[in-house]
Design an enzyme around this catalytic site. Sequence first.
Site, PDB file in Angstrom:
ATOM      1  CG  ASP A  74      -0.170  -0.020   2.542  1.00 54.73           C
ATOM      2  OD1 ASP A  74       0.814  -0.779   2.645  1.00 54.73           O
ATOM      3  OD2 ASP A  74      -0.553   0.727   3.459  1.00 54.73           O
ATOM      4  CD  GLU A 135       4.378   0.332   6.830  1.00 55.60           C
ATOM      5  OE1 GLU A 135       5.270   0.538   7.659  1.00 55.60           O
ATOM      6  OE2 GLU A 135       3.912   1.244   6.121  1.00 55.60           O
TER       7      GLU A 135
HETATM    8 ZN   LIG Z   1       6.818   2.233   3.915  1.00 56.60          ZN
END
Ligand SMILES: [Zn+2]
Length: 365
Positions: A74, A135
């Site tokens: 992401d 993340e």
């Molecule tokens: Zn990163």
Amino acid sequence: MIDNARMLRTFLELVQIKAESGREEAVARYVSPHLHRLGLSVKKNGEDSTGNVIATLSPTPGRSGWIAIAAHMDTVPLGNPVKPVFRDGAIYSSGDTILGADDRVGIASILEALETVIEKRLPHPGIEVIFTVSEEEGLVGAKRLTSEDLQASMAFIVDSSSDPGHIVVQAPSHVNLSWIVAGKAAHAGIAPEKGVNAIVAAAEGIAAMNIGRIDHETTSNVGIIRGGTATNIVCDSVYVEGEARSFCEKKLEDLVKSMVDAMEAGVAKREASVQTKVQKSYTGFSLKETSPVVQWATSAVRRSGLLPVLISTGGGSDANIFNEKGLPAVNLGTGAQNVHTTKEYISERDLYTIGDIIVAIMTGA
Ligand SMILES: [Zn+2]
């Protein structure tokens, strides 16, 4: 060692794929055929369409043991699609978006290193490739990994915005704090004395907190405040959110307690009330220079012709979660600069260097 042109092509293709946190399908669809073609067995983690991608490559004859290499799929919110631009030997966005080198450089270097290792028939241990989701939203994908997913004995995260050759071996614990301060609404002109102003109460609490750099290993912040509806209404509710970090658990615990106490005392002074929520986001880690994962990383950096530099960072990464789950993990510098801003860039040289380092990691001791 790697094929620079192929690495560049993969990186440019990846940055142009829009995949903000929670919407990583397009990246998963890009990497999966690559991994299949290279002979890895690919499995997805989780039932939803945006799970982590996990793929494994068995050790070559004579080699044993497993290592894990991870990057996240992401990006922080982009706005427009990314249009990569070359300037002075580096790759930028066109200026109105991030570039997304964080963390497409991680994915590109892992794919290119796999191509190289397989093409050149280099001996390697078992390699577990892990591409995580969300993340940027709190290490969500890494937190979902189970012990069945993690068969390796050490892990390398390719996601630090330090220079190639830098190895993050220490990162702090992180606690999230949020408060809902409740006052009492009243007409601000006719009967303000009947109200309790939640904004003033929250301000009293925040002003009494120890905020910013507390010491060399401890920080705190108030980052969000929301409340109020009109100037002629005594505000009855305010939402406040902040965080605290430290390399030392005891200091973190004391700091969090002092922030909670400050808010409670401040609010009480103004006869308002408060609901407090304290949540540990992730645990810090500190790896010794002699630990196998650090030795493996420093040796790989040396074999790539660089001097390894062990560093500590104030930020969190998937490495925090891997370590928390009992899998020793370091975070490798990629050379991505000004990440999370429209000035993000990476030099072409760093792009190829990190590719070479990942080959050395994959083929290491
Ligand atoms: Zn990163």
